[in-house]
Design a protein around this motif. Structure first.
Motif, short mmCIF file in Angstrom:
data_model
loop_
_atom_site.label_atom_id
_atom_site.label_comp_id
_atom_site.label_asym_id
_atom_site.label_seq_id
_atom_site.Cartn_x
_atom_site.Cartn_y
_atom_site.Cartn_z
N ARG A 174 0.83 -1.22 0.00
CA ARG A 174 0.00 0.00 0.00
C ARG A 174 0.86 1.26 0.00
NH1 ARG A 174 -5.38 -0.58 1.46
NH2 ARG A 174 -5.49 1.62 0.89
N LEU A 175 2.02 1.23 0.67
CA LEU A 175 2.92 2.38 0.63
C LEU A 175 3.46 2.56 -0.79
CD1 LEU A 175 4.39 4.73 1.91
CD2 LEU A 175 6.14 3.11 2.72
N THR A 176 3.76 1.46 -1.46
CA THR A 176 4.19 1.53 -2.86
C THR A 176 3.09 2.15 -3.71
OG1 THR A 176 5.61 -0.41 -2.57
CG2 THR A 176 4.98 0.15 -4.83
N GLN A 177 1.86 1.72 -3.51
CA GLN A 177 0.71 2.26 -4.23
C GLN A 177 0.57 3.77 -3.97
OE1 GLN A 177 -3.12 1.24 -2.53
NE2 GLN A 177 -4.06 1.12 -4.56
N PHE A 178 0.73 4.18 -2.72
CA PHE A 178 0.64 5.59 -2.35
C PHE A 178 1.72 6.41 -3.05
CE2 PHE A 178 1.76 9.00 0.76
CZ PHE A 178 0.58 9.73 0.67
N GLY A 179 2.95 5.93 -3.02
CA GLY A 179 4.06 6.63 -3.67
C GLY A 179 3.85 6.76 -5.17
N ARG A 180 3.38 5.69 -5.79
CA ARG A 180 3.14 5.73 -7.23
C ARG A 180 2.01 6.69 -7.58
NH1 ARG A 180 3.74 -0.78 -8.39
NH2 ARG A 180 6.04 -0.79 -8.31
N ALA A 181 0.97 6.73 -6.74
CA ALA A 181 -0.14 7.66 -6.98
C ALA A 181 0.35 9.10 -6.89
CB ALA A 181 -1.27 7.41 -5.98
#
Length: 190
Positions: A174-181
């Motif tokens: 989810r942190l990866t998803q947040f960073g990519r967003a």
């Protein structure tokens, strides 16, 4: 300060920010109220959460953080247990919310670390997200070799991290998803 409640659920299994915060934060109602004051919760594109329990001289303390984006802003909520300045020994709870336009983020790094097994397979071990703005945080004047001075500026930065031992696989993803967003939206020139 709210009474302690069990905080055993993992926020990462929830796609909705409201459900995720209610499962993970002790002070979810305060966080949601503060966040809803600056954003429609339905507009949240991605989010991440953190909490850190510590023992201080005056007792147990819980620091809580929510970072989210609506595609135009980085919105940060922090909740922290503190000792009162006015009445030592009395406890206080501080809730704060901050909004930062994504256009203010000038540098972003997303670092992913993998453990390498003896058979060569890799497994996710840690994710670190770094964000820097142009907002000056502090400056430092140093003496130089030429008997002059130089001033070094430090800009405001934000760091988020999750690992196998701090949040587990779901929170790392989810942190990866947040960073990519954040990267995707800041690249749109909001």
């Amino acid at each position: 300060m709210s009474d302690p409640v069990p905080m055993s659920e993992d926020w990462a299994v929830y796609q909705g920010v409201e459900d995720g915060l209610r499962a993970y934060l002790r002070d979810a109602d305060l966080a949601l109220d503060a966040i809803a004051g600056v954003i429609n919760l339905a507009d949240v594109q991605a989010f991440t959460c953190e909490r850190v329990a510590t023992t201080r001289s005056w007792g147990e303390s819980l620091w809580q953080e929510v970072a989210l984006t609506d595609g135009q802003r980085l919105i940060l909520w922090h909740g922290d247990d503190e000792e009162s300045d006015e009445a030592p020994g009395s406890l206080m709870f501080t809730s704060s919310v901050r909004t930062v336009p994504l256009t203010a983020i000038v540098d972003q790094g997303l670092r992913t670390r993998y453990s390498v097994e003896p058979n060569g397979m890799r497994s996710l071990h840690a994710v670190m997200l770094y964000l820097a703005t142009q907002t000056p945080e502090r400056s430092l004047t140093e003496l130089t070799d030429e008997a002059g001075t130089k001033t070094v500026q430090f800009v405001e930065t934000y760091r988020f991290s999750k690992s196998v031992t701090d949040g587990g696989r779901g929170q790392m993803q989810r942190l990866t998803q947040f960073g990519r967003a954040l990267s995707r939206f800041s690249g749109q020139g909001s």
